[in-house]
Design an enzyme around this catalytic site. Sequence first.
Site, mmCIF file in Angstrom:
data_model
loop_
_atom_site.group_PDB
_atom_site.id
_atom_site.type_symbol
_atom_site.label_atom_id
_atom_site.label_comp_id
_atom_site.label_asym_id
_atom_site.label_seq_id
_atom_site.Cartn_x
_atom_site.Cartn_y
_atom_site.Cartn_z
ATOM 1 N N GLY A 130 0.800 -1.217 0.000
ATOM 2 C CA GLY A 130 0.000 0.000 0.000
ATOM 3 C C GLY A 130 0.831 1.264 0.000
ATOM 4 O O GLY A 130 0.324 2.339 0.362
ATOM 5 N N GLY A 131 2.105 1.153 -0.393
ATOM 6 C CA GLY A 131 2.936 2.339 -0.516
ATOM 7 C C GLY A 131 3.157 3.093 0.775
ATOM 8 O O GLY A 131 3.437 4.296 0.754
ATOM 9 N N SER A 215 4.524 -5.943 -2.976
ATOM 10 C CA SER A 215 4.723 -4.529 -3.261
ATOM 11 C C SER A 215 5.490 -3.876 -2.116
ATOM 12 O O SER A 215 6.592 -4.296 -1.792
ATOM 13 C CB SER A 215 3.370 -3.861 -3.535
ATOM 14 O OG SER A 215 3.530 -2.547 -4.012
#
Length: 488
Positions: A130-131, A215
């Site tokens: 989720g960055g 991610s």
Amino acid sequence: MHILPLLLLGIWTTLVVSRNSGLRVQTQQGDVVGSFVTPTVRQFLGIPYAVADRWEAPSLPSPRQKPFKADHFGDSCIQTNSAFNLKFFKLTGFVVPNVTESENCMSVNIWSPSVDRKQQTAVMIWIHGGGFQFGTSNFPTYDGQFFVRDHDDVTIVTFNYRLNVFGQPNAPQLANSTTGVNFGLLDIDAAIQWVHDNIANFGGDPERMILFGQSTGSAVVDLYTIAHADDKKVKGVIEHSGSVSGGPLLGGVPNNAAVWNGLADAVGCGTSADDAQLACMKRVPARALEDAVVNTDSNFWVVIDNITVFGDVASRVAAGNFLKVPLLVGSTQHEEDIFVVAEELLPPSSFAQPLVTELSADLLTYTGFTCSAGVAALVRMNASVPAWRYQYQAIFPNTAEIAKTPEEIALSNYMQSAWVAFARDPQNGLTDFGWPMYDPASDSLIQLGNFFNRSGATFGRGDQLDFVCSKSDTLATITALVNNLLSP
């Protein structure tokens, strides 16, 4: 018989059944009571693993006098629902759950086999992406019950960690902290420690823990291996689409006082980075602070504090200064497609020209994901650490409204089995599964779900996939050309 003895008998019976069934489990902070999500899978949700005041390092929760009812997810950490993030959710079909958000969000969720199945299992600890801006363990895709239902000898753990300005505030007043200033990463360390200290009572083996993430969650896994080079808790790591040791994709940035001061000014705390400003910022209601982050279009990223995130990652990795445990690392063949065609990344009123957008997406995929995964695997190979590398190449036509295809289900089952094989035995599990250890000059690149085997793997050479990675000047030139084509 009077009603009170009957009631007490009922309570006593419930507690005994809970203990005999493995649903009542002792932790360092007191007992927790879970439930059966299926007849063979126990589920424990929302167990607090740490507490912390705003912009303070996490600490263990206080002991509880009563059993904790672990029957629902804890609050999610506060999300940054910016226009770009909401657009991303829409494009990916990522359905944001209707969750309660708060700063009291540090909790773990555990799915473990029923006590009549194998205990002292391997433990897979999932770190969401989720960055560093959004994400929660309370997301249907992260439900661990299916892994545990379909595979023996595995326990799944997920958890929340602080995000955006609450996780990494970039506050100058905190720059000299001896514990680190990336509080979300400190939360992750605390969660891993809590799992190690308590998982045995849930049926997991604390000496058989691996980390896996996607991610930003993948980058966090890699950051952990660099910050904890001598760690004894984690025995293997899986990195999906994010490798700090293989490139600059998700490293830290210098402390950005301008972003902090801009936000402080927006909420009435002024632009003087002093103790009074920090005290003022700590008093701002959480939702008002997050709304100001969105309204000012501020971005709070992890910073280089040389405790949780280092500024000399490349030299550290080159010197072998990282946690030497087996690695499974990979990326997706078309990783960046969705970002390139996103409305925010194209000029206003432009149209997505196929040649230019495909070229741009491929370049970004290579520079951001493919090449870094290759370097991360090669670094381990050169250090005589077992490493496997994959590329997910599958393309399925289904959407949320269309049922999954048999090939998609088969590929999912195949990948789950491989991941569990690694978790059970990080040193040898994937070799026994039939996957060769990575060597870029041999057919050891695991290609998942491509045209030749949609429900399993084929094998190719990593050096052929990475041919353009060594042509950094050429890549930079082509990237600049493509950017010019996309400009108004």
